[in-house]
Write a protein that holds these residues in place. Structure first.
Motif, PDB file in Angstrom:
ATOM      1  N   GLY A 102      39.048  45.224  31.217  1.00 24.44           N
ATOM      2  CA  GLY A 102      37.881  44.609  31.840  1.00 24.44           C
ATOM      3  C   GLY A 102      38.299  43.433  32.711  1.00 24.44           C
ATOM      4  O   GLY A 102      39.414  42.927  32.627  1.00 24.44           O
ATOM      5  N   VAL A 103      37.368  43.013  33.575  1.00 26.95           N
ATOM      6  CA  VAL A 103      37.604  41.856  34.444  1.00 26.95           C
ATOM      7  C   VAL A 103      36.353  40.982  34.447  1.00 26.95           C
ATOM      8  O   VAL A 103      35.294  41.453  34.835  1.00 26.95           O
ATOM      9  N   PRO A 104      36.424  39.723  33.983  1.00 27.24           N
ATOM     10  CA  PRO A 104      37.629  39.088  33.451  1.00 27.24           C
ATOM     11  C   PRO A 104      37.915  39.558  32.028  1.00 27.24           C
ATOM     12  O   PRO A 104      37.005  39.978  31.310  1.00 27.24           O
ATOM     13  N   SER A 105      39.155  39.452  31.650  1.00 23.90           N
ATOM     14  CA  SER A 105      39.541  39.708  30.265  1.00 23.90           C
ATOM     15  C   SER A 105      39.469  38.403  29.475  1.00 23.90           C
ATOM     16  O   SER A 105      39.828  37.345  29.997  1.00 23.90           O
ATOM     17  N   TYR A 106      39.033  38.483  28.245  1.00 27.16           N
ATOM     18  CA  TYR A 106      38.898  37.264  27.447  1.00 27.16           C
ATOM     19  C   TYR A 106      40.236  36.581  27.199  1.00 27.16           C
ATOM     20  O   TYR A 106      40.307  35.383  26.930  1.00 27.16           O
ATOM     21  N   PHE A 107      41.331  37.347  27.325  1.00 24.46           N
ATOM     22  CA  PHE A 107      42.648  36.802  27.005  1.00 24.46           C
ATOM     23  C   PHE A 107      43.475  36.487  28.249  1.00 24.46           C
ATOM     24  O   PHE A 107      44.660  36.183  28.147  1.00 24.46           O
ATOM     25  N   CYS A 108      42.854  36.548  29.437  1.00 23.47           N
ATOM     26  CA  CYS A 108      43.626  36.426  30.675  1.00 23.47           C
ATOM     27  C   CYS A 108      43.048  35.341  31.573  1.00 23.47           C
ATOM     28  O   CYS A 108      41.826  35.179  31.667  1.00 23.47           O
ATOM     29  N   ASN A 109      43.921  34.634  32.234  1.00 21.95           N
ATOM     30  CA  ASN A 109      43.499  33.606  33.182  1.00 21.95           C
ATOM     31  C   ASN A 109      44.206  33.786  34.526  1.00 21.95           C
ATOM     32  O   ASN A 109      44.524  32.817  35.210  1.00 21.95           O
ATOM     33  N   CYS A 110      44.445  35.050  34.904  1.00 14.94           N
ATOM     34  CA  CYS A 110      45.089  35.328  36.188  1.00 14.94           C
ATOM     35  C   CYS A 110      44.106  35.032  37.318  1.00 14.94           C
ATOM     36  O   CYS A 110      42.919  34.755  37.095  1.00 14.94           O
ATOM     37  N   CYS A 111      44.587  35.111  38.549  1.00 10.12           N
ATOM     38  CA  CYS A 111      43.741  34.790  39.699  1.00 10.12           C
ATOM     39  C   CYS A 111      42.516  35.700  39.784  1.00 10.12           C
ATOM     40  O   CYS A 111      41.424  35.259  40.155  1.00 10.12           O
ATOM     41  N   GLY A 112      42.680  36.986  39.419  1.00  5.81           N
ATOM     42  CA  GLY A 112      41.556  37.908  39.461  1.00  5.81           C
ATOM     43  C   GLY A 112      40.497  37.588  38.422  1.00  5.81           C
ATOM     44  O   GLY A 112      39.295  37.673  38.698  1.00  5.81           O
ATOM     45  N   CYS A 113      40.938  37.207  37.233  1.00  3.91           N
ATOM     46  CA  CYS A 113      39.980  36.854  36.180  1.00  3.91           C
ATOM     47  C   CYS A 113      39.284  35.532  36.491  1.00  3.91           C
ATOM     48  O   CYS A 113      38.084  35.382  36.241  1.00  3.91           O
ATOM     49  N   ARG A 114      40.021  34.599  37.053  1.00  2.00           N
ATOM     50  CA  ARG A 114      39.396  33.328  37.449  1.00  2.00           C
ATOM     51  C   ARG A 114      38.351  33.568  38.527  1.00  2.00           C
ATOM     52  O   ARG A 114      37.256  32.982  38.498  1.00  2.00           O
ATOM     53  N   GLU A 115      38.656  34.443  39.478  1.00  2.51           N
ATOM     54  CA  GLU A 115      37.705  34.779  40.536  1.00  2.51           C
ATOM     55  C   GLU A 115      36.427  35.379  39.942  1.00  2.51           C
ATOM     56  O   GLU A 115      35.306  35.009  40.329  1.00  2.51           O
ATOM     57  N   ALA A 116      36.584  36.306  38.981  1.00  2.00           N
ATOM     58  CA  ALA A 116      35.421  36.976  38.390  1.00  2.00           C
ATOM     59  C   ALA A 116      34.581  36.018  37.548  1.00  2.00           C
ATOM     60  O   ALA A 116      33.362  36.164  37.474  1.00  2.00           O
ATOM     61  N   ARG A 117      35.222  35.042  36.905  1.00  2.00           N
ATOM     62  CA  ARG A 117      34.454  34.051  36.137  1.00  2.00           C
ATOM     63  C   ARG A 117      33.646  33.162  37.071  1.00  2.00           C
ATOM     64  O   ARG A 117      32.514  32.781  36.762  1.00  2.00           O
TER      65      ARG A 117
ATOM     66  N   PRO B 269      30.425  36.048  39.182  1.00  2.00           N
ATOM     67  CA  PRO B 269      30.137  37.165  38.265  1.00  2.00           C
ATOM     68  C   PRO B 269      29.910  38.507  38.960  1.00  2.00           C
ATOM     69  O   PRO B 269      30.128  39.557  38.351  1.00  2.00           O
ATOM     70  N   ALA B 270      29.501  38.498  40.215  1.00  2.00           N
ATOM     71  CA  ALA B 270      29.300  39.762  40.935  1.00  2.00           C
ATOM     72  C   ALA B 270      30.611  40.516  41.111  1.00  2.00           C
ATOM     73  O   ALA B 270      30.604  41.731  41.364  1.00  2.00           O
ATOM     74  N   LEU B 271      31.738  39.843  40.954  1.00  2.00           N
ATOM     75  CA  LEU B 271      33.045  40.471  41.106  1.00  2.00           C
ATOM     76  C   LEU B 271      33.637  40.907  39.766  1.00  2.00           C
ATOM     77  O   LEU B 271      34.756  41.420  39.726  1.00  2.00           O
ATOM     78  N   ALA B 272      32.900  40.705  38.685  1.00  2.00           N
ATOM     79  CA  ALA B 272      33.359  41.158  37.370  1.00  2.00           C
ATOM     80  C   ALA B 272      33.299  42.682  37.300  1.00  2.00           C
ATOM     81  O   ALA B 272      32.546  43.328  38.035  1.00  2.00           O
ATOM     82  N   ARG B 273      34.121  43.245  36.405  1.00  2.00           N
ATOM     83  CA  ARG B 273      34.154  44.699  36.224  1.00  2.00           C
ATOM     84  C   ARG B 273      34.067  45.040  34.743  1.00  2.00           C
ATOM     85  O   ARG B 273      34.810  44.504  33.932  1.00  2.00           O
ATOM     86  N   THR B 274      33.155  45.953  34.415  1.00  2.83           N
ATOM     87  CA  THR B 274      33.107  46.505  33.065  1.00  2.83           C
ATOM     88  C   THR B 274      33.905  47.808  33.041  1.00  2.83           C
ATOM     89  O   THR B 274      34.343  48.306  34.076  1.00  2.83           O
ATOM     90  N   ARG B 275      34.101  48.355  31.834  1.00  6.42           N
ATOM     91  CA  ARG B 275      34.936  49.536  31.690  1.00  6.42           C
ATOM     92  C   ARG B 275      34.323  50.765  32.361  1.00  6.42           C
ATOM     93  O   ARG B 275      33.120  50.881  32.484  1.00  6.42           O
ATOM     94  N   SER B 276      35.195  51.694  32.770  1.00  8.15           N
ATOM     95  CA  SER B 276      34.798  52.773  33.681  1.00  8.15           C
ATOM     96  C   SER B 276      33.870  53.808  33.047  1.00  8.15           C
ATOM     97  O   SER B 276      34.116  54.313  31.946  1.00  8.15           O
ATOM     98  N   GLY B 277      32.830  54.135  33.769  1.00  5.63           N
ATOM     99  CA  GLY B 277      31.890  55.190  33.416  1.00  5.63           C
ATOM    100  C   GLY B 277      30.955  55.413  34.585  1.00  5.63           C
ATOM    101  O   GLY B 277      30.951  54.641  35.552  1.00  5.63           O
ATOM    102  N   ALA B 278      30.164  56.476  34.533  1.00  9.03           N
ATOM    103  CA  ALA B 278      29.273  56.805  35.654  1.00  9.03           C
ATOM    104  C   ALA B 278      27.998  57.449  35.155  1.00  9.03           C
ATOM    105  O   ALA B 278      27.926  57.960  34.022  1.00  9.03           O
ATOM    106  N   LEU B 279      26.992  57.425  36.000  1.00 11.38           N
ATOM    107  CA  LEU B 279      25.706  58.070  35.735  1.00 11.38           C
ATOM    108  C   LEU B 279      25.416  59.024  36.879  1.00 11.38           C
ATOM    109  O   LEU B 279      25.396  58.628  38.047  1.00 11.38           O
ATOM    110  N   LEU B 280      25.200  60.285  36.548  1.00  7.43           N
ATOM    111  CA  LEU B 280      24.871  61.314  37.532  1.00  7.43           C
ATOM    112  C   LEU B 280      23.402  61.663  37.378  1.00  7.43           C
ATOM    113  O   LEU B 280      22.975  62.152  36.335  1.00  7.43           O
ATOM    114  N   ARG B 281      22.620  61.407  38.430  1.00  7.74           N
ATOM    115  CA  ARG B 281      21.205  61.758  38.440  1.00  7.74           C
ATOM    116  C   ARG B 281      21.027  63.029  39.257  1.00  7.74           C
ATOM    117  O   ARG B 281      21.448  63.090  40.409  1.00  7.74           O
TER     118      ARG B 281
END
Length: 262
Positions: free
Chosen positions: A15-30, A33-45
């Motif tokens: 995930g992004v941010p990860s609770y255990f990470c403080n890299c540049c990508g995780c700092r950006e997502a914190r 919040p619009a740049l945060a990412r949850t785990r992969s999945g999709a919805l097909l309508r």
């Protein structure tokens, strides 16, 4: 009514941010919040029905971002926790609203694992194995499980509707020759691009460069890089990634909530 494909999540397992990470990508997502990412999945309508593709651990959070939706069926690409961990989130939907078991299609080798992991959900799901190459008719479209290279039995899904073709391969290390032939000329290719630098697991995943090369090889018209793990092996922000991809035509970064209408 056209079919629509919505990314519920676009991250790899951490995930992004990860609770255990403080890299540049995780700092950006914190910070944004619009740049945060949850785990992969999709919805097909598909007209009046909605089908989940994978049930990541963030499923409740993902579905509550949408207008109230009824789920008619669930397809799992494979039996890894970041893709099935949210199955239990559907229990109360089934018990309180749907009132009848939900059809769950999963890899043949995952049937026993499902029953062992979720013994209390046997009345919530009717579990059955999907079949590679079988055409599943879903109202206004057809879904076909296609072999992926991921170490365990895994499918990507080819979705065909109104002359358009979309393929979703969140976890794969390249494609078999047969799969490449089947997917040639895709309108939309959602592809595993887990690593931003060196590929730590070349037998299971791809890097961004490998994903772009694969999309060129199968002549996909549009490519969406998903299952992103921006922490490894080179941490990058969304802005870094967009700049890196600026020279590629019709290659896009996935984001949570991204929707394609077929």
């Amino acid at each position: 009514m056209p079919c629509s494909f919505t990314l519920l999540g676009s991250s790899a397992g951490p995930g992004v941010p990860s609770y255990f990470c403080n890299c540049c990508g995780c700092r950006e997502a914190r910070k944004e919040p619009a740049l945060a990412r949850t785990r992969s999945g999709a919805l097909l309508r598909t007209g009046q029905q909605s089908h989940l593709i994978d049930t990541p651990p963030d499923l409740r959070q993902q579905l509550t971002r949408l207008t109230a939706v009824d789920i008619d069926q669930v397809f799992l690409t494979h039996w890894h926790y970041d893709h099935f961990g949210g199955l239990g989130e559907l229990e109360y939907y089934v018990r309180l609203r749907r009132k009848k078991p939900l059809r769950l299609l999963l890899p043949p080798t995952a049937l026993e694992r499902f029953h062992c992991a979720f013994p209390d959900l046997r009345d919530v799901f009717t579990a059955e194995a999907w079949e590679f190459g079988r055409h599943y008719a879903l109202e206004n479209c057809t879904l076909v499980p296609v072999p992926a290279n991921h170490g365990i039995e895994t499918a990507g899904f080819l979705i065909m509707s109104a002359g358009k073709k979309l393929a979703y391969f969140p976890d794969t290390a390249g494609l078999t020759a047969a799969a490449r032939q089947l997917l040639e000329g895709l309108d939309w290719f959602f592809c595993d691009a887990t690593f931003t630098g060196k590929n730590w697991f070349p037998d299971s995943h791809m890097s961004i460069d490998q994903a772009v090369a694969l999309s060129r090889d199968i002549e996909a018209k549009n490519t969406v890089l998903t299952h992103l793990s921006i922490h490894y092996s080179q941490a990058m922000t969304v802005r870094d990634l967009q700049a890196y991809l600026a020279d590629y035509r019709n290659v896009f970064l996935a984001y949570d909530g991204m929707e394609i209408v077929l």
